[in-house]
Scaffold this motif. Structure first.
Motif, PDB file in Angstrom:
ATOM      1  N   UNK A  62      -0.292   6.831   5.297  1.00 40.25           N
ATOM      2  CA  UNK A  62       0.558   5.640   5.389  1.00 40.25           C
ATOM      3  C   UNK A  62      -0.137   4.502   6.123  1.00 40.25           C
ATOM      4  N   UNK A  63       0.102   3.301   5.647  1.00 39.12           N
ATOM      5  CA  UNK A  63      -0.392   2.100   6.317  1.00 39.12           C
ATOM      6  C   UNK A  63       0.669   1.619   7.299  1.00 39.12           C
ATOM      7  N   UNK A  64       0.228   1.243   8.502  1.00 39.63           N
ATOM      8  CA  UNK A  64       1.154   0.735   9.506  1.00 39.63           C
ATOM      9  C   UNK A  64       1.562   1.805  10.497  1.00 39.63           C
ATOM     10  N   UNK A  65       1.929   1.373  11.697  1.00 37.00           N
ATOM     11  CA  UNK A  65       2.332   2.303  12.747  1.00 37.00           C
ATOM     12  C   UNK A  65       3.725   2.851  12.529  1.00 37.00           C
ATOM     13  N   UNK A  66       4.059   3.893  13.290  1.00 40.22           N
ATOM     14  CA  UNK A  66       5.376   4.518  13.168  1.00 40.22           C
ATOM     15  C   UNK A  66       6.473   3.678  13.787  1.00 40.22           C
ATOM     16  N   UNK A  67       6.116   2.853  14.771  1.00 37.11           N
ATOM     17  CA  UNK A  67       7.072   1.978  15.446  1.00 37.11           C
ATOM     18  C   UNK A  67       6.401   0.635  15.713  1.00 37.11           C
ATOM     19  N   UNK A  68       7.213  -0.404  15.816  1.00 38.45           N
ATOM     20  CA  UNK A  68       6.683  -1.698  16.233  1.00 38.45           C
ATOM     21  C   UNK A  68       6.147  -1.594  17.662  1.00 38.45           C
ATOM     22  N   UNK A  69       6.836  -0.808  18.494  1.00 35.38           N
ATOM     23  CA  UNK A  69       6.385  -0.506  19.854  1.00 35.38           C
ATOM     24  C   UNK A  69       5.855   0.917  19.849  1.00 35.38           C
ATOM     25  N   UNK A  70       4.544   1.062  19.913  1.00 37.84           N
ATOM     26  CA  UNK A  70       3.913   2.381  19.797  1.00 37.84           C
ATOM     27  C   UNK A  70       4.316   3.335  20.915  1.00 37.84           C
ATOM     28  N   UNK A  71       4.882   2.826  22.004  1.00 36.82           N
ATOM     29  CA  UNK A  71       5.258   3.688  23.124  1.00 36.82           C
ATOM     30  C   UNK A  71       6.365   4.669  22.760  1.00 36.82           C
ATOM     31  N   UNK A  72       7.084   4.406  21.656  1.00 35.62           N
ATOM     32  CA  UNK A  72       8.162   5.308  21.279  1.00 35.62           C
ATOM     33  C   UNK A  72       7.650   6.569  20.591  1.00 35.62           C
ATOM     34  N   UNK A 108       0.831  -1.209   0.000  1.00 35.79           N
ATOM     35  CA  UNK A 108       0.000   0.000   0.000  1.00 35.79           C
ATOM     36  C   UNK A 108       0.866   1.258   0.000  1.00 35.79           C
ATOM     37  N   UNK A 109       1.907   1.249   0.806  1.00 39.13           N
ATOM     38  CA  UNK A 109       2.767   2.431   0.904  1.00 39.13           C
ATOM     39  C   UNK A 109       3.583   2.637  -0.370  1.00 39.13           C
ATOM     40  N   UNK A 110       3.841   1.559  -1.087  1.00 43.65           N
ATOM     41  CA  UNK A 110       4.584   1.669  -2.337  1.00 43.65           C
ATOM     42  C   UNK A 110       3.803   2.490  -3.369  1.00 43.65           C
ATOM     43  N   UNK A 111       2.490   2.432  -3.290  1.00 43.92           N
ATOM     44  CA  UNK A 111       1.669   3.230  -4.218  1.00 43.92           C
ATOM     45  C   UNK A 111       1.854   4.720  -3.955  1.00 43.92           C
ATOM     46  N   UNK A 112       1.982   5.093  -2.690  1.00 45.93           N
ATOM     47  CA  UNK A 112       2.261   6.481  -2.336  1.00 45.93           C
ATOM     48  C   UNK A 112       3.596   6.915  -2.930  1.00 45.93           C
TER      49      UNK A 112
END
Length: 336
Positions: free
Chosen positions: A317-327, A243-247
């Motif tokens: 964007x699809x997906x979170x900014x970090x694997x651990x959202x606490x960052x 999905x992000x590749x389309x962006x």
């Protein structure tokens, strides 16, 4: 034929004059695959030659290695540099990070950074992440003491929430807020940006190229080295990657029309967000540095900016900014 580069203008971060484009040095020590020390140092030297004088590091990058490398690179050229580093994070034995904003830690960590960097004063000293267990007033109070002692010139926060910013400035002026900001990460615009500007705080976007994705150079997860952390990043895996590749393709198509690279267009968009914005794209290679500097000469019209806003609206964007959202800022409770 000798290649020419645009002049990198100067901007102010809460009173600290820096180059409008900085250099993020983290990848020279960790996260993005193996780095060549000689090429890393040559990249810093080339940055200074091209007018990119705002260098960003942290004591946690490579567990001190990055500060030592930057210190070696700027030896003999200290007067040309605006030097930023950070404290409060340490790697733990659980594969994550611990945050320590206690005043005694502030005092200890700055001494270690000064020694590794080989300097007498740090131009901009950030709290890398807000410690939810320590009132930010206490942390910033200890940081303010460093300014009084002449060890630090200006103070900054990284990934701080709007509330943390308001509380911090009640103790001491904050010159800069470092946070992720790019065409595919526009969370900052919701609330934090306005609060920072209300208090005269400059914005230092890290990952302005979407961790390299917006350059168009990454077309498959296999493009990452085995030791590149992006292999497990939420935006670079599974359906999110596709999905992000389309962006990225849309950005690249527009860049081709303008006769620039996708990365230069994405970086020019960040630069166009205000005279108080100083992005710090990271690289460990001179060739990528030179491409980034080219963005300083890209002029975007109001129509260009509107089109990019349609290509990459907030939340695209699809997906979170970090694997651990606490960052990410605001995702952990900040208690006082």
């Amino acid at each position: 034929m000798t290649q020419t580069f645009p002049t990198v203008p100067r901007r102010s971060l809460g009173g600290l004059e820096v180059s409008a484009l900085g250099l993020g040095c983290m990848g020279m020590s960790q996260m993005y695959g193996t780095a060549d020390r000689g090429e890393s140092i040559a990249t810093v030297h080339r940055a200074l030659d091209l007018g990119v004088t705002f260098l960003d590091t942290s004591d946690v990058y490579g567990a001190g290695h990055n500060e030592e490398l930057v210190g070696e690179a700027i030896a003999g050229r200290r007067d040309e540099v605006q030097l930023a580093t950070k404290f409060s994070l340490t790697h733990n034995d659980r594969g994550g990070m611990d945050i320590d904003g206690r005043p005694e830690n502030v005092r200890a960590r700055v001494e270690d950074s000064l020694r590794r960097l080989g300097v007498d004063v740090i131009d901009l000293y950030y709290q890398h992440r807000v410690d939810p267990r320590v009132p930010i007033e206490d942390t910033v109070g200890a940081m303010a003491e460093l300014v009084e002692q002449g060890k630090v010139r200006y103070l900054g926060l990284s990934e701080a929430s709007a509330e943390s910013i308001r509380r911090a400035v009640s103790v001491h002026p904050i010159a800069a807020l470092q946070s992720e900001w790019s065409l595919w990460t526009r969370d900052l615009e919701t609330e934090v940006l306005a609060v920072a500007r209300e208090h005269g705080i400059g914005i230092v976007p890290f990952s302005p190229l979407g961790r390299g994705f917006l350059t168009g150079a990454i077309t498959s997860p296999d493009d990452f080295a085995e030791d590149d952390w992006r292999r497990t990043h939420p935006r670079f895996t599974g359906e999110a990657f596709t999905a992000n590749l389309r962006l990225v393709e849309a950005v690249r198509a527009m860049a081709e029309e303008k006769g620039v690279t996708a990365g230069q267009l994405a970086l020019a968009w960040v630069l166009a967000q205000g005279e108080d914005v100083v992005p710090i794209p990271g690289t460990k290679r001179r060739s990528y540095l030179e491409e980034n500097v080219g963005a300083a000469g890209v002029q975007l019209t109001p129509e260009d900016l509107a089109r990019l806003g349609e290509i990459a609206p907030p939340g695209v964007a699809e997906g979170g900014r970090y694997a651990d959202a606490a960052y990410a800022y605001g995702n952990s409770p900040e208690r006082g």
